[in-house]
Design a protein around this motif. Structure first.
Motif, mmCIF file in Angstrom:
data_model
loop_
_atom_site.group_PDB
_atom_site.id
_atom_site.type_symbol
_atom_site.label_atom_id
_atom_site.label_comp_id
_atom_site.label_asym_id
_atom_site.label_seq_id
_atom_site.Cartn_x
_atom_site.Cartn_y
_atom_site.Cartn_z
ATOM 1 N N UNK A 52 21.038 35.852 45.656
ATOM 2 C CA UNK A 52 20.469 36.928 46.463
ATOM 3 C C UNK A 52 19.874 37.956 45.481
ATOM 4 N N UNK A 53 18.583 38.308 45.606
ATOM 5 C CA UNK A 53 17.954 39.201 44.618
ATOM 6 C C UNK A 53 18.475 40.634 44.640
ATOM 7 N N UNK A 54 19.398 40.936 45.535
ATOM 8 C CA UNK A 54 20.041 42.254 45.473
ATOM 9 C C UNK A 54 21.460 42.133 44.931
ATOM 10 N N UNK A 55 21.803 40.926 44.447
ATOM 11 C CA UNK A 55 23.170 40.735 43.946
ATOM 12 C C UNK A 55 23.172 40.163 42.532
ATOM 13 N N UNK A 56 22.289 40.701 41.694
ATOM 14 C CA UNK A 56 22.266 40.266 40.299
ATOM 15 C C UNK A 56 22.869 41.401 39.463
ATOM 16 N N UNK A 57 24.087 41.183 39.029
ATOM 17 C CA UNK A 57 24.782 42.237 38.281
ATOM 18 C C UNK A 57 24.213 42.343 36.872
ATOM 19 N N UNK A 58 24.401 43.489 36.276
ATOM 20 C CA UNK A 58 23.948 43.698 34.897
ATOM 21 C C UNK A 58 24.535 42.627 33.976
ATOM 22 N N UNK A 59 25.788 42.289 34.209
ATOM 23 C CA UNK A 59 26.488 41.324 33.348
ATOM 24 C C UNK A 59 25.923 39.911 33.443
ATOM 25 N N UNK A 60 25.137 39.646 34.475
ATOM 26 C CA UNK A 60 24.545 38.303 34.615
ATOM 27 C C UNK A 60 23.654 37.977 33.420
ATOM 28 N N UNK A 61 23.184 39.027 32.732
ATOM 29 C CA UNK A 61 22.323 38.803 31.573
ATOM 30 C C UNK A 61 23.094 38.723 30.256
ATOM 31 N N UNK A 62 24.428 38.767 30.316
ATOM 32 C CA UNK A 62 25.207 38.667 29.069
ATOM 33 C C UNK A 62 24.863 37.399 28.271
ATOM 34 N N UNK A 63 24.784 36.225 28.932
ATOM 35 C CA UNK A 63 24.449 35.018 28.159
ATOM 36 C C UNK A 63 23.055 35.091 27.507
ATOM 37 N N UNK A 64 22.158 35.852 28.121
ATOM 38 C CA UNK A 64 20.824 36.019 27.529
ATOM 39 C C UNK A 64 20.916 36.800 26.212
ATOM 40 N N UNK A 65 21.740 37.808 26.205
ATOM 41 C CA UNK A 65 21.910 38.620 24.989
ATOM 42 C C UNK A 65 22.538 37.758 23.889
ATOM 43 N N UNK A 66 23.423 36.848 24.285
ATOM 44 C CA UNK A 66 24.028 35.943 23.303
ATOM 45 C C UNK A 66 22.969 34.983 22.755
ATOM 46 N N UNK A 67 22.093 34.503 23.639
ATOM 47 C CA UNK A 67 21.055 33.545 23.215
ATOM 48 C C UNK A 67 19.978 34.212 22.358
ATOM 49 N N UNK A 68 19.718 35.481 22.612
ATOM 50 C CA UNK A 68 18.670 36.185 21.861
ATOM 51 C C UNK A 68 19.196 37.554 21.433
#
Ligand code: APR
Length: 283
Positions: A52-68
């Protein structure tokens, strides 16, 4: 037949959206050498796809920060609030400073909109929630997450360009999280428990990213000074004497030296246009 045609056209448009967005992502990413852009894409996409595009928590991008991960660029890191055009006009032309939008993740997603949908593997670029439409939308959570990561690695002498064209150049209006009350100063998120970090995201809510996410992460163990450049246009409304900057000083982790300089916007533009002016002599 009409329904089938509509479905096919719609299907093609959505696929087109995805491939256009992904190819923009990859082509911008490929300008950064030694980057596995497909790996970065995969880590990016998992944050919002099939949600749901209103249920994307900030932490959902944690793996992105690990990858880059963000690399510290001591003495060159530039933060800003309400001065996007003048800052980037300057950093585009001169090598003196690096903003978030000059880094891999910041530059790849700058100016783009995206979201997913429950029950779909796709990335969509239309029909996505606006920045303020719902709190946890994919674009806003992304900028909040990567701004935090950029601030976490800030080091040495750090610069921030704030706007003299608004009444309150530093505007946290942030409720203190329980972990902070009593200490009377900023906190450093790397030392916090996960539950407190969660609380920080919540208290950061509608406020600007610089005041509510970045400054509170500046750590005295890494950062020597914060040097504010107040960008003054004609008929400026505020400058370095503005009371809100007192809040900024108080929010700063003890041990970080603070300075502020009023600089006409025209001087910043001049410095951008004249490479013969040394970075340190711009203002
Ligand atoms: N729609 C889309 N994006 C928005 C919106 C909006 N309504 N409002 C803010 N943003 C995003 C954009 O990416 C914009 O460039 O936040 C950015 C900064 O907004 P400002 O209010 O000018 O400043 P602030 O919130 O303080 O954030 C700037 O955060 O981006 C990082 O490191 C960067 O120091 C900088 C700080």
């Amino acid at each position: 037949i009409v329904i089938v045609i509509i479905a096919v056209v719609l299907g093609l448009t959505l696929r087109q959206n995805k491939s256009e967005f992904k190819s923009t992502f990859l082509s911008r990413c490929e300008k950064f050498n030694q980057t596995d852009c497909q790996k970065v894409w995969d880590a990016f996409e998992q944050a919002y796809v099939n949600k749901d595009p209103c249920k994307v928590a900030v932490e959902a991008y944690d793996p992105l920060i690990v990858a880059a991960p963000f690399k510290p660029q001591c003495n060159r890191m530039m933060f800003w609030s309400k001065t996007k055009d003048v800052v980037h006009g300057f950093t585009e032309k001169r090598d003196c400073f690096v903003t978030l939008e000059d880094t891999l993740l910041g530059s790849v997603l700058d100016g783009l909109t995206w979201c997913g949908k429950e029950g779909s593997k796709g990335t969509f670029t239309t029909g996505c929630p606006g920045w303020s439409e719902c709190e946890n939308n994919p674009v806003r959570s992304f900028w909040r997450r990567i701004s935090a990561a950029f601030a976490d690695v800030a080091c040495g002498d750090v610069t921030a360009m704030l706007s003299g064209s608004i009444d309150t150049p530093f505007n946290p209006t942030r409720k203190k999280a329980p972990a902070e009350s009593g200490s009377g100063r900023g906190i450093c998120c790397n030392r916090l428990e996960d539950s407190t970090k969660d609380m920080l995201w919540k208290t950061a809510r509608d406020n600007n990213i610089f005041a509510s996410i970045e400054v509170v992460r500046f750590q005295a163990s890494r950062i020597k000074s914060l040097n504010v450049v107040m960008v003054l246009q004609q008929n400026a409304k505020s400058n370095c004497t503005d009371p809100s900057l007192k809040n900024l000083r108080q929010t700063l982790d003890t041990g970080i030296t603070y300075s502020c300089k009023d600089v006409p916007e025209s001087r910043i533009q001049e410095c951008g246009a004249k490479p013969e002016i040394a970075c340190g002599a711009c203002w």
